[in-house]
Design a protein around this motif. Structure first.
Motif, mmCIF file in Angstrom:
data_model
loop_
_atom_site.group_PDB
_atom_site.id
_atom_site.type_symbol
_atom_site.label_atom_id
_atom_site.label_comp_id
_atom_site.label_asym_id
_atom_site.label_seq_id
_atom_site.Cartn_x
_atom_site.Cartn_y
_atom_site.Cartn_z
ATOM 1 N N GLY A 146 -18.608 -17.875 -17.210
ATOM 2 C CA GLY A 146 -19.269 -17.177 -18.312
ATOM 3 C C GLY A 146 -20.337 -17.951 -19.032
ATOM 4 O O GLY A 146 -20.760 -17.548 -20.127
ATOM 5 N N LEU A 147 -20.798 -19.055 -18.437
ATOM 6 C CA LEU A 147 -21.897 -19.818 -19.053
ATOM 7 C C LEU A 147 -23.214 -19.283 -18.503
ATOM 8 O O LEU A 147 -23.867 -19.890 -17.641
ATOM 9 C CB LEU A 147 -21.723 -21.318 -18.753
ATOM 10 C CG LEU A 147 -20.479 -21.960 -19.363
ATOM 11 C CD1 LEU A 147 -20.312 -23.390 -18.881
ATOM 12 C CD2 LEU A 147 -20.549 -21.921 -20.893
ATOM 13 N N PHE A 148 -23.620 -18.111 -19.009
ATOM 14 C CA PHE A 148 -24.716 -17.363 -18.401
ATOM 15 C C PHE A 148 -26.064 -18.059 -18.543
ATOM 16 O O PHE A 148 -26.862 -18.089 -17.601
ATOM 17 C CB PHE A 148 -24.782 -15.957 -18.990
ATOM 18 C CG PHE A 148 -23.497 -15.189 -18.852
ATOM 19 C CD1 PHE A 148 -22.826 -15.153 -17.643
ATOM 20 C CD2 PHE A 148 -22.939 -14.530 -19.933
ATOM 21 C CE1 PHE A 148 -21.635 -14.451 -17.502
ATOM 22 C CE2 PHE A 148 -21.758 -13.826 -19.814
ATOM 23 C CZ PHE A 148 -21.090 -13.790 -18.584
ATOM 24 N N HIS A 149 -26.348 -18.617 -19.703
ATOM 25 C CA HIS A 149 -27.655 -19.250 -19.907
ATOM 26 C C HIS A 149 -27.778 -20.529 -19.074
ATOM 27 O O HIS A 149 -28.842 -20.804 -18.495
ATOM 28 C CB HIS A 149 -27.872 -19.526 -21.396
ATOM 29 C CG HIS A 149 -27.926 -18.275 -22.228
ATOM 30 N ND1 HIS A 149 -28.975 -17.390 -22.160
ATOM 31 C CD2 HIS A 149 -27.024 -17.753 -23.108
ATOM 32 C CE1 HIS A 149 -28.743 -16.369 -22.985
ATOM 33 N NE2 HIS A 149 -27.576 -16.568 -23.561
ATOM 34 N N GLN A 153 -30.399 -21.233 -15.934
ATOM 35 C CA GLN A 153 -31.217 -22.441 -15.825
ATOM 36 C C GLN A 153 -31.054 -23.086 -14.449
ATOM 37 O O GLN A 153 -32.038 -23.519 -13.821
ATOM 38 C CB GLN A 153 -30.815 -23.431 -16.914
ATOM 39 C CG GLN A 153 -31.657 -24.701 -16.948
ATOM 40 C CD GLN A 153 -31.252 -25.634 -18.085
ATOM 41 O OE1 GLN A 153 -30.296 -25.369 -18.807
ATOM 42 N NE2 GLN A 153 -31.979 -26.720 -18.231
ATOM 43 N N ALA A 154 -29.802 -23.148 -13.957
ATOM 44 C CA ALA A 154 -29.550 -23.754 -12.644
ATOM 45 C C ALA A 154 -30.176 -22.925 -11.530
ATOM 46 O O ALA A 154 -30.784 -23.479 -10.596
ATOM 47 C CB ALA A 154 -28.046 -23.901 -12.421
ATOM 48 N N GLN A 171 -27.601 -15.163 -7.669
ATOM 49 C CA GLN A 171 -27.026 -15.607 -8.939
ATOM 50 C C GLN A 171 -27.805 -15.047 -10.124
ATOM 51 O O GLN A 171 -27.213 -14.608 -11.114
ATOM 52 C CB GLN A 171 -26.999 -17.141 -9.004
ATOM 53 C CG GLN A 171 -26.223 -17.822 -7.896
ATOM 54 C CD GLN A 171 -24.863 -17.204 -7.660
ATOM 55 O OE1 GLN A 171 -24.153 -16.821 -8.583
ATOM 56 N NE2 GLN A 171 -24.498 -17.086 -6.387
ATOM 57 N N LEU A 172 -29.126 -15.042 -10.024
ATOM 58 C CA LEU A 172 -29.936 -14.495 -11.122
ATOM 59 C C LEU A 172 -29.638 -13.021 -11.347
ATOM 60 O O LEU A 172 -29.572 -12.559 -12.491
ATOM 61 C CB LEU A 172 -31.430 -14.695 -10.832
ATOM 62 C CG LEU A 172 -31.977 -16.102 -11.073
ATOM 63 C CD1 LEU A 172 -33.412 -16.205 -10.567
ATOM 64 C CD2 LEU A 172 -31.914 -16.459 -12.563
ATOM 65 N N ALA A 173 -29.438 -12.277 -10.258
ATOM 66 C CA ALA A 173 -29.094 -10.865 -10.400
ATOM 67 C C ALA A 173 -27.756 -10.701 -11.112
ATOM 68 O O ALA A 173 -27.607 -9.846 -12.003
ATOM 69 C CB ALA A 173 -29.049 -10.196 -9.024
ATOM 70 N N GLY A 174 -26.775 -11.526 -10.739
ATOM 71 C CA GLY A 174 -25.475 -11.464 -11.404
ATOM 72 C C GLY A 174 -25.557 -11.831 -12.875
ATOM 73 O O GLY A 174 -24.892 -11.224 -13.721
ATOM 74 N N GLU A 176 -28.283 -11.523 -14.828
ATOM 75 C CA GLU A 176 -28.984 -10.432 -15.522
ATOM 76 C C GLU A 176 -28.046 -9.261 -15.776
ATOM 77 O O GLU A 176 -28.089 -8.634 -16.839
ATOM 78 C CB GLU A 176 -30.182 -9.967 -14.697
ATOM 79 C CG GLU A 176 -31.260 -11.035 -14.486
ATOM 80 C CD GLU A 176 -31.989 -11.376 -15.785
ATOM 81 O OE1 GLU A 176 -32.976 -10.695 -16.108
ATOM 82 O OE2 GLU A 176 -31.548 -12.323 -16.468
ATOM 83 N N GLU A 177 -27.172 -8.987 -14.811
ATOM 84 C CA GLU A 177 -26.211 -7.890 -14.995
ATOM 85 C C GLU A 177 -25.259 -8.190 -16.148
ATOM 86 O O GLU A 177 -24.980 -7.328 -16.986
ATOM 87 C CB GLU A 177 -25.434 -7.675 -13.703
ATOM 88 C CG GLU A 177 -24.448 -6.512 -13.771
ATOM 89 C CD GLU A 177 -23.696 -6.305 -12.477
ATOM 90 O OE1 GLU A 177 -22.982 -5.288 -12.379
ATOM 91 O OE2 GLU A 177 -23.809 -7.149 -11.571
ATOM 92 N N GLN A 178 -24.758 -9.430 -16.188
ATOM 93 C CA GLN A 178 -23.831 -9.814 -17.254
ATOM 94 C C GLN A 178 -24.502 -9.793 -18.621
ATOM 95 O O GLN A 178 -23.848 -9.519 -19.634
ATOM 96 C CB GLN A 178 -23.263 -11.210 -16.973
ATOM 97 C CG GLN A 178 -22.333 -11.279 -15.786
ATOM 98 C CD GLN A 178 -21.073 -10.478 -15.986
ATOM 99 O OE1 GLN A 178 -20.529 -10.387 -17.090
ATOM 100 N NE2 GLN A 178 -20.589 -9.853 -14.919
ATOM 101 N N LEU A 179 -25.794 -10.052 -18.659
ATOM 102 C CA LEU A 179 -26.521 -10.061 -19.932
ATOM 103 C C LEU A 179 -27.065 -8.685 -20.310
ATOM 104 O O LEU A 179 -27.762 -8.543 -21.315
ATOM 105 C CB LEU A 179 -27.679 -11.073 -19.857
ATOM 106 C CG LEU A 179 -27.258 -12.550 -19.727
ATOM 107 C CD1 LEU A 179 -28.482 -13.438 -19.540
ATOM 108 C CD2 LEU A 179 -26.450 -13.004 -20.941
#
Length: 288
Positions: A146-149, A153-154, A171-174, A176-179
C-alpha cells in the motif's frame, strides 16, 4: 522503511566520480582481482604463488556463478526452501551480490512476504541502481503493502532506465487504479505495456489486468477474446508467475460466470505453487 534499509546497508558514496564504476565492479569483483593477479604474475615472471591465487579466484567465481544458477532455477520452479538455502550460502560467500539480493527479493515476493522483499530489492538496487527490472519489482512489492507513491516513484525510475519495461507499465497501471485515476489512463498504461512486446509472464499479467478493467466497463466481448490469448503464454512462464496467472484466470472466469473452468485454474495454481502468495486463496476458491 526505505530510509531504514539504506542505513542498514553499506553503499558507495553518492556523488563520487567513480561511484557508477564502483557499483558495476561490485557485480563481478573477481574479474578485477584476476586482472591484478595476472599483472603481478607477468611482472614476477610466472610466479607459482600468483598462479595458485589466480586458480583459486577462478574456482571461487565458478562456485559463485554455479550457486547463482542453482538459486535462479529454484526460484523459477517455486522451490523456495532450496532457493533460500542457496542464497544464504551465496551471501556468506559474497555479501555484496546484487544478483543474490534480487533473487532473495523475488523469493520473498512470490511467498507473499512483501515487506521483507522490499528490503532485499532495496539492497540490490543500492548495489546495482542501473537495472530497470529491480526498480519494477521493488514497485510491485511496495504496491503490495500500500505504499502507492513510493511504488510510483520506483516504477517511474524503471521506465526512465528502460522505456520498454513492460512490468513498470503494469505496476503504474495498478498504482493508478488504487489511487482512483481515470479508467482511460489505466487502460492506456496497460496497452502501452503490451505495445513493447513483453516477455510471456509480463504479457499474461498485463492481459489479465486489462481483462479485469474491460469487464468492469461492461466490455465483455473484448474481455472474452483477450482471455483466449493468455493460456498459450503459460508454458513460457516460471512456476511462481504461472501459478499467479492461473489464479487471476480463475478469478476472471468466475466474474464471467464460468465456475467450472475457474475451478480448474484455481486447482492448477495450488498444484504449481502450493506455497505461493495466492495458494491459500486459490485453494479456498477452488472448493467453493
Amino acid at each position: 522503511m526505505s530510509s531504514q534499509a539504506r542505513k542498514s546497508w553499506p553503499t558507495l558514496t553518492t556523488g563520487h566520480p567513480f561511484n557508477w564504476l564502483g557499483k558495476q565492479l561490485l557485480l563481478v569483483p573477481e574479474a578485477v582481482l584476476l586482472l591484478v593477479v595476472l599483472l603481478f604474475h607477468v611482472l614476477l615472471g610466472g610466479s607459482l604463488l600468483t598462479a595458485l591465487i589466480g586458480l583459486a579466484l577462478m574456482l571461487y567465481l565458478a562456485l559463485r556463478l554455479s550457486l547463482l544458477g542453482i538459486a535462479r532455477q529454484a526460484v523459477m520452479t517455486a522451490s523456495y526452501a532450496r532457493a533460500e538455502q542457496v542464497l544464504t550460502w551465496l551471501l556468506c560467500l559474497y555479501p555484496y551480490s546484487a544478483d543474490a539480493y534480487a533473487l532473495q527479493g523475488a523469493t520473498l515476493l512470490a511467498r507473499g512476504q512483501s515487506e521483507a522483499a522490499i528490503m532485499a530489492f532495496q539492497r540490490a538496487i543500492a548495489l546495482f541502481p542501473a537495472h530497470p527490472e529491480l526498480h519494477a519489482t521493488l514497485s510491485a512489492a511496495l504496491l503490495d503493502v500500500g505504499l502507492f507513491h513510493e511504488a510510483r516513484q520506483a516504477a517511474t525510475q524503471a521506465l526512465e532506465l528502460d522505456p520498454r519495461s513492460a512490468s513498470a507499465y503494469l505496476q503504474l497501471a495498478g498504482i493508478e487504479e488504487q489511487l482512483g485515476k481515470p479508467v482511460a489512463s489505466i487502460e492506456m498504461l496497460l496497452r502501452s505495456g503490451l505495445a513493447v512486446h513483453p516477455a510471456p509472464p509480463d504479457e499474461a499479467a498485463l492481459r489479465c489486468a486489462l481483462i479485469a478493467l474491460l469487464l468492469n466497463q461492461q466490455r465483455s466481448h473484448e474481455a472474452r477474446h483477450m482471455l483466449t490469448l493468455i493460456e498459450p503464454l503459460l508454458p513460457a512462464c516460471p512456476a511462481p508467475q504461472r501459478a499467479d496467472i492461473h489464479f487471476y484466470l480463475g478469478t476472471l472466469l468466475n466474474a464471467i460466470d464460468a465456475p467450472e473452468q475457474a475451478r480448474l485454474h484455481f486447482e492448477q495454481s495450488t498444484q504449481i505453487d502450493p506455497r505461493g502468495r495466492h495458494a491459500a486463496d486459490a485453494w479456498r476458491a477452488g472448493r467453493q
